[in-house]
Design a protein around this motif. Structure first.
Motif, PDB file in Angstrom:
ATOM      1  N   PRO A   1      53.065 -31.655  47.927  1.00 60.06           N
ATOM      2  CA  PRO A   1      53.901 -32.178  46.831  1.00 60.06           C
ATOM      3  C   PRO A   1      53.251 -33.335  46.075  1.00 60.06           C
ATOM      4  O   PRO A   1      53.565 -33.574  44.922  1.00 60.06           O
ATOM      5  CB  PRO A   1      55.160 -32.671  47.559  1.00 60.06           C
ATOM      6  CG  PRO A   1      55.159 -31.972  48.856  1.00 60.06           C
ATOM      7  CD  PRO A   1      53.728 -31.746  49.227  1.00 60.06           C
ATOM      8  N   GLU A   2      52.366 -34.086  46.754  1.00 59.57           N
ATOM      9  CA  GLU A   2      51.748 -35.234  46.076  1.00 59.57           C
ATOM     10  C   GLU A   2      50.622 -34.822  45.140  1.00 59.57           C
ATOM     11  O   GLU A   2      50.186 -35.611  44.307  1.00 59.57           O
ATOM     12  CB  GLU A   2      51.233 -36.233  47.116  1.00 59.57           C
ATOM     13  CG  GLU A   2      52.376 -36.977  47.785  1.00 59.57           C
ATOM     14  CD  GLU A   2      52.057 -37.338  49.221  1.00 59.57           C
ATOM     15  OE1 GLU A   2      51.676 -36.434  49.995  1.00 59.57           O
ATOM     16  OE2 GLU A   2      52.180 -38.514  49.557  1.00 59.57           O
TER      17      GLU A   2
ATOM     18  N   PHE B   1      45.287 -35.094  36.933  1.00 64.97           N
ATOM     19  CA  PHE B   1      45.992 -34.811  38.189  1.00 64.97           C
ATOM     20  C   PHE B   1      46.903 -33.603  38.032  1.00 64.97           C
ATOM     21  O   PHE B   1      47.295 -33.239  36.927  1.00 64.97           O
ATOM     22  CB  PHE B   1      46.803 -36.024  38.657  1.00 64.97           C
ATOM     23  CG  PHE B   1      48.116 -36.191  37.944  1.00 64.97           C
ATOM     24  CD1 PHE B   1      48.158 -36.738  36.680  1.00 64.97           C
ATOM     25  CD2 PHE B   1      49.303 -35.809  38.538  1.00 64.97           C
ATOM     26  CE1 PHE B   1      49.353 -36.893  36.013  1.00 64.97           C
ATOM     27  CE2 PHE B   1      50.517 -35.951  37.884  1.00 64.97           C
ATOM     28  CZ  PHE B   1      50.535 -36.499  36.615  1.00 64.97           C
TER      29      PHE B   1
ATOM     30  N   ASP C   1      56.562 -27.583  35.843  1.00 63.00           N
ATOM     31  CA  ASP C   1      57.787 -28.060  35.195  1.00 63.00           C
ATOM     32  C   ASP C   1      58.345 -26.964  34.270  1.00 63.00           C
ATOM     33  O   ASP C   1      57.602 -26.355  33.496  1.00 63.00           O
ATOM     34  CB  ASP C   1      57.440 -29.314  34.387  1.00 63.00           C
ATOM     35  CG  ASP C   1      58.676 -30.034  33.881  1.00 63.00           C
ATOM     36  OD1 ASP C   1      58.722 -31.246  34.048  1.00 63.00           O
ATOM     37  OD2 ASP C   1      59.569 -29.377  33.315  1.00 63.00           O
TER      38      ASP C   1
ATOM     39  N   SER D   1      49.699 -27.637  51.965  1.00 55.37           N
ATOM     40  CA  SER D   1      49.303 -29.036  51.773  1.00 55.37           C
ATOM     41  C   SER D   1      47.828 -29.305  52.037  1.00 55.37           C
ATOM     42  O   SER D   1      47.190 -30.064  51.307  1.00 55.37           O
ATOM     43  CB  SER D   1      50.147 -29.943  52.665  1.00 55.37           C
ATOM     44  OG  SER D   1      51.484 -29.832  52.307  1.00 55.37           O
TER      45      SER D   1
ATOM     46  N   ARG E   1      54.801 -22.158  42.772  1.00 54.78           N
ATOM     47  CA  ARG E   1      55.061 -23.583  43.031  1.00 54.78           C
ATOM     48  C   ARG E   1      55.290 -23.832  44.525  1.00 54.78           C
ATOM     49  O   ARG E   1      54.725 -24.765  45.107  1.00 54.78           O
ATOM     50  CB  ARG E   1      56.293 -24.055  42.237  1.00 54.78           C
ATOM     51  CG  ARG E   1      56.526 -25.556  42.281  1.00 54.78           C
ATOM     52  CD  ARG E   1      57.854 -25.935  41.652  1.00 54.78           C
ATOM     53  NE  ARG E   1      58.987 -25.483  42.443  1.00 54.78           N
ATOM     54  CZ  ARG E   1      59.444 -26.093  43.530  1.00 54.78           C
ATOM     55  NH1 ARG E   1      58.885 -27.208  43.950  1.00 54.78           N
ATOM     56  NH2 ARG E   1      60.478 -25.600  44.193  1.00 54.78           N
TER      57      ARG E   1
ATOM     58  N   ASP F   1      55.457 -30.637  40.882  1.00 53.90           N
ATOM     59  CA  ASP F   1      56.547 -31.039  39.972  1.00 53.90           C
ATOM     60  C   ASP F   1      56.057 -31.163  38.532  1.00 53.90           C
ATOM     61  O   ASP F   1      56.774 -30.848  37.594  1.00 53.90           O
ATOM     62  CB  ASP F   1      57.119 -32.405  40.402  1.00 53.90           C
ATOM     63  CG  ASP F   1      57.956 -32.292  41.658  1.00 53.90           C
ATOM     64  OD1 ASP F   1      58.265 -31.155  42.045  1.00 53.90           O
ATOM     65  OD2 ASP F   1      58.277 -33.335  42.247  1.00 53.90           O
TER      66      ASP F   1
ATOM     67  N   ASN G   1      59.805 -27.154  31.649  1.00 55.01           N
ATOM     68  CA  ASN G   1      59.566 -27.414  30.226  1.00 55.01           C
ATOM     69  C   ASN G   1      58.411 -26.595  29.683  1.00 55.01           C
ATOM     70  O   ASN G   1      58.376 -26.275  28.497  1.00 55.01           O
ATOM     71  CB  ASN G   1      59.244 -28.899  30.013  1.00 55.01           C
ATOM     72  CG  ASN G   1      60.483 -29.678  29.671  1.00 55.01           C
ATOM     73  OD1 ASN G   1      61.390 -29.156  29.040  1.00 55.01           O
ATOM     74  ND2 ASN G   1      60.535 -30.911  30.116  1.00 55.01           N
ATOM     75  N   TYR G   2      57.433 -26.280  30.543  1.00 55.63           N
ATOM     76  CA  TYR G   2      56.289 -25.484  30.089  1.00 55.63           C
ATOM     77  C   TYR G   2      56.687 -24.031  29.842  1.00 55.63           C
ATOM     78  O   TYR G   2      55.924 -23.274  29.275  1.00 55.63           O
ATOM     79  CB  TYR G   2      55.127 -25.574  31.088  1.00 55.63           C
ATOM     80  CG  TYR G   2      54.487 -26.939  31.094  1.00 55.63           C
ATOM     81  CD1 TYR G   2      53.896 -27.443  29.940  1.00 55.63           C
ATOM     82  CD2 TYR G   2      54.497 -27.743  32.225  1.00 55.63           C
ATOM     83  CE1 TYR G   2      53.331 -28.699  29.923  1.00 55.63           C
ATOM     84  CE2 TYR G   2      53.929 -29.007  32.222  1.00 55.63           C
ATOM     85  CZ  TYR G   2      53.344 -29.479  31.056  1.00 55.63           C
ATOM     86  OH  TYR G   2      52.788 -30.732  31.032  1.00 55.63           O
TER      87      TYR G   2
ATOM     88  N   GLU H   1      58.212 -19.726  40.404  1.00 51.57           N
ATOM     89  CA  GLU H   1      58.757 -20.528  41.510  1.00 51.57           C
ATOM     90  C   GLU H   1      57.980 -20.255  42.802  1.00 51.57           C
ATOM     91  O   GLU H   1      57.712 -21.169  43.584  1.00 51.57           O
ATOM     92  CB  GLU H   1      60.246 -20.198  41.681  1.00 51.57           C
ATOM     93  CG  GLU H   1      60.958 -20.949  42.778  1.00 51.57           C
ATOM     94  CD  GLU H   1      61.050 -22.457  42.560  1.00 51.57           C
ATOM     95  OE1 GLU H   1      60.642 -22.948  41.492  1.00 51.57           O
ATOM     96  OE2 GLU H   1      61.496 -23.147  43.489  1.00 51.57           O
TER      97      GLU H   1
ATOM     98  N   GLN I   1      53.029 -26.049  46.903  1.00 53.40           N
ATOM     99  CA  GLN I   1      53.669 -27.230  47.491  1.00 53.40           C
ATOM    100  C   GLN I   1      53.545 -27.247  49.012  1.00 53.40           C
ATOM    101  O   GLN I   1      53.425 -28.308  49.617  1.00 53.40           O
ATOM    102  CB  GLN I   1      55.142 -27.231  47.090  1.00 53.40           C
ATOM    103  CG  GLN I   1      55.867 -28.472  47.540  1.00 53.40           C
ATOM    104  CD  GLN I   1      57.026 -28.784  46.626  1.00 53.40           C
ATOM    105  OE1 GLN I   1      56.857 -29.165  45.481  1.00 53.40           O
ATOM    106  NE2 GLN I   1      58.218 -28.603  47.121  1.00 53.40           N
TER     107      GLN I   1
ATOM    108  N   GLN J   1      44.935 -29.123  30.545  1.00 51.96           N
ATOM    109  CA  GLN J   1      45.919 -30.177  30.853  1.00 51.96           C
ATOM    110  C   GLN J   1      45.456 -30.980  32.080  1.00 51.96           C
ATOM    111  O   GLN J   1      45.523 -32.205  32.098  1.00 51.96           O
ATOM    112  CB  GLN J   1      47.283 -29.521  31.136  1.00 51.96           C
ATOM    113  CG  GLN J   1      48.412 -30.499  31.396  1.00 51.96           C
ATOM    114  CD  GLN J   1      49.041 -31.008  30.116  1.00 51.96           C
ATOM    115  OE1 GLN J   1      48.527 -30.769  29.027  1.00 51.96           O
ATOM    116  NE2 GLN J   1      50.140 -31.721  30.228  1.00 51.96           N
TER     117      GLN J   1
ATOM    118  N   VAL K   1      44.225 -35.379  42.619  1.00 49.61           N
ATOM    119  CA  VAL K   1      43.781 -36.299  41.573  1.00 49.61           C
ATOM    120  C   VAL K   1      42.284 -36.132  41.371  1.00 49.61           C
ATOM    121  O   VAL K   1      41.516 -36.138  42.335  1.00 49.61           O
ATOM    122  CB  VAL K   1      44.085 -37.770  41.957  1.00 49.61           C
ATOM    123  CG1 VAL K   1      43.657 -38.715  40.839  1.00 49.61           C
ATOM    124  CG2 VAL K   1      45.558 -37.955  42.261  1.00 49.61           C
TER     125      VAL K   1
END
Lengths: 321, 368
Positions: free
Chosen positions: A135-136, A224, A232, A129, A122, A228, A234-235, A119, A126, A218, A139
């Motif tokens: 957060p965006e 990108f 995640d 910037s 992250r 979020d 889920n990982y 966390e 985040q 990945q 890419v």
């Protein structure tokens, strides 16, 4: 007979996996890429688990790897392949530095700290910037191998091979004995002269290196990274569920678990489009409740239960002669 | 055809059913294939691969999250299937990744881009202040969820409002991401004394934010929310009264639009409840636009279908006629405006644009 089979089965499986792109279309390859990604993460998680340390930081090092790869390309002009290696090295280096402190913790304290670390990574990314895109996210101008399905698949497969090789090395070397001794009784292990901290650090750094590599792949495969997406939960949760389903403390368990859960998830989605996640969740809960040693553990325990009977029969035959 | 969001499956199912019961398109029944992207990029890519290579669909419809769309763009570019996208507002990532014409001419974007939305809000508030001189907006505070959606909302709003208004903002952790305490961001907003307080988060934030605003006695003259959807029971909550919102569709449009009434009645009959998100009307529109395009193209030949979709003039349930024209980067942008709405007596009323206004604005937002 067991020794040749123990080599033959993984080799055949690897050959089949390597040849899959020659016989399947882009859709099965896209699903397989996802399965292999989680498989590599599940194996890496299990490698540290063999010491008794339960990490909830998989998503943290995976995300760190994804961002390291993205930034090395966008800010450092690194080539895509090098950026993936850099992702692994960066995640491993962070694990090394943090491991010096957090590997002094045990049990739930270590687990909570690794969860918090993910966390913290992250939140830092985040909020930084200007450098990380906030957060965006970031890419890439283009995907590695121009997004060609077969090459992307083989790239993820290479990560699984690295994870399996490292995991097998852990199993076949004295590291296995050291990690098992630490897991079973740390005081006895220390009394036997095992360098507990050294082995924990090795396991933590190597597993984080693999997670970083997978994060880098990945990033290069999808082009990108956003906080979020790559941090995640889920990982963390899926590899953990896959390893538990397949069986822990060895390479085959996470491989089996990832294959079964990964394929089941896609199968359920196609056949129960309006409730697949519920069924998927129920399967995970039931398996963990009723097969705590996992499928591979169950198979092994059955084999061990059958083996002595067979041996007795042979012995009886021999006596008869 | 395909859609990649299960949250919209109901509306797609009944819309296809509606068209097929009316005889289909060119005498053929439309077939809907649904694949759930689970809100994840890798699943979204696998969904496109399946729809393109296994199902061999003629048209793709759907999508909400920009993050998923971003992951899908390279794969979509590979197949270049005619796509009518109902979501993905992030222009700096998704629109940029799509690139300019002619490489992205297969892509028809219905939802406004973030800069379209920001501009329409600015236009709306200018018009409202002009019509209602009692409404004076000098200070705007934006509370935004800390993820990509909230941050892009903040950046776009700051770029548009920051030069003309005193503009400030702060982030909060959305309930969707496990947050529940909005006191810090509400304190910051209260201290700023905004004339217009706007929050950009998710449906899960709506009622807790209002509860905590009430507890802190925070009642700015304009209390405005901009989530993609509202809680299903929002209309029953007394906290909603006179809260303003941004959106593309409201039940009150039924009063002035036969297309909206038709959509609403069909939705309620099929789903059993009123729509909670404008994405329902948007998805319904997407299917009719595609069906109409196929009819005018005489089939699903890609070049003919693209040409037919370019000539779209669809009187949508959103209270406006949808056409496609170039945006900043892509060639086929549909809707550009959001509406400014207000909860009044349990119903979302249109305040602006005035040509579809259903009720005058209640101003200021009453004290708790």
């Amino acid at each position: 007979m067991r020794r040749p089979l123990s080599f033959l089965i993984p080799l055949l499986a690897l050959a089949a996996a390597a040849l899959l792109p020659l016989v399947s279309g882009p859709y099965p390859l896209a699903v397989a890429r996802s399965v292999l990604t989680y498989m590599a993460l599940a194996i890496s998680w299990d490698m540290l688990l063999r010491s008794g340390q339960i990490s909830f930081g998989i998503a943290g090092f995976f995300g760190l790897g994804a961002y390291a790869a993205a930034l090395s390309v966008l800010r450092g002009g690194m080539s895509p392949i090098l950026s993936i290696l850099f992702a692994g090295v960066f995640a491993g280096a962070v694990a090394l530095i943090l491991g010096l402190v957090i590997l002094r913790l045990r049990a739930v304290y270590f687990s909570i700290t690794t969860l918090a670390l993910a966390e913290i990574f992250r939140v830092i990314i985040q909020n930084w910037s200007d450098f990380t895109g906030g957060p965006e996210g970031l890419v890439l101008p283009k995907l590695i191998f121009n997004g060609e399905s077969k090459s992307l698949y083989w790239l993820v497969l290479a990560a699984v091979v690295i994870a399996c090789a490292a995991s097998t090395m852990f199993e076949k070397s004295r590291i296995r004995l050291a990690l098992s001794a630490i897991r079973n009784n740390e005081q006895s292990a220390a009394a036997s002269g095992i360098g507990i901290f050294k082995y924990l650090l090795v396991a933590f750094v190597v597993s984080s290196f693999i997670q970083g590599i997978v994060g880098g792949i990945q990033l290069q495969g999808y082009g990108f990274a956003s906080p979020d997406a790559v941090f995640d939960s889920n990982y963390t949760l899926l590899p953990l569920a896959m390893a538990l389903l397949g069986g822990i403390h060895g390479t085959p368990g996470p491989v089996i678990g990832a294959l079964l859960l990964g394929i089941a998830a896609e199968f359920l989605k196609l056949h129960i489009p309006y409730g697949h996640l519920v069924v998927y969740g129920i399967i995970i809960v039931l398996v963990i409740l009723f097969m705590p040693q996992g499928l591979y553990g169950l198979l092994r325990s059955r084999r061990h239960a059958v083996a002595p009977v067979a041996e007795n029969r042979v012995d009886a035959g021999a006596w008869g002669k | 055809m395909a859609i990649s969001e299960t949250s919209l499956k109901d509306v797609l199912l009944f819309t296809f059913d509606e068209i097929n019961k009316a005889g289909g398109v060119l005498g053929k029944q439309l077939q809907l294939i649904i694949v759930d992207d689970e809100g994840k990029g890798d699943k979204g890519v696998a969904a496109i691969e399946k729809l393109a290579t296994v199902d061999k669909v003629d048209v793709l419809i759907g999508g909400i999250a920009s993050g998923v769309a971003l992951a899908q763009v390279p794969t979509m570019k590979k197949y270049q299937i005619v796509t009518v996208a109902t979501g993905a507002a992030a222009s700096t990532t998704v629109e940029k990744a799509l690139g300019p014409s002619p490489d992205s001419d297969w892509y028809f974007h219905l939802h406004p881009w973030d800069y379209n939305q920001g501009q329409s809000y600015a236009d709306g508030w200018d018009a409202i202040q002009k019509k209602y001189p009692a409404i004076k907006i000098n200070r705007i505070f934006l509370a935004y969820e800390e993820g990509a959606f909230g941050k892009s909302s903040f950046d776009a709003s700051k770029a548009i409002f920051g030069t003309r208004y005193q503009f400030d903002g702060a982030s909060f952790k959305s309930a969707l991401q496990g947050g529940s305490d909005y006191s810090a961001v509400l304190e910051a907003a209260k201290e700023f004394k905004p004339d217009l307080f706007l929050w950009a988060g998710y449906a899960q934030d709506a009622l807790p934010l209002l509860e905590q605003s009430k507890a802190m006695k925070f009642s700015p003259p304009v209390y405005l929310g901009a989530p993609p959807a509202w809680p299903a029971d929002m209309s029953k909550s007394p906290l909603a009264e006179n809260v303003m919102l941004y959106g593309m569709w409201a039940q009150s449009i039924n009063d002035i639009s036969a297309a909206s009434k038709k959509f609403y009645d069909a939705y309620v009959k099929a789903v059993g409840t009123a729509p909670t998100s404008y994405f329902a009307a948007l998805s319904y529109s997407a299917v009719y636009i595609v069906a109409d395009g196929i009819k005018r193209a005489g089939g699903t030949d890609k070049a003919k279908l693209i040409a037919a979709l370019e000539a779209t003039k669809y009187a949508s349930p959103l209270g406006e006629t949808i056409t496609f024209s170039p945006s900043n980067i892509i060639k086929h942008q549909g809707i550009r405006n959001q509406k400014i709405l207000q909860w009044q007596n349990g119903r979302q009323e249109v305040i602006w644009p005035f040509e579809v206004q259903s009720k005058p604005i209640v101003y200021p937002f009453p004290a708790w």
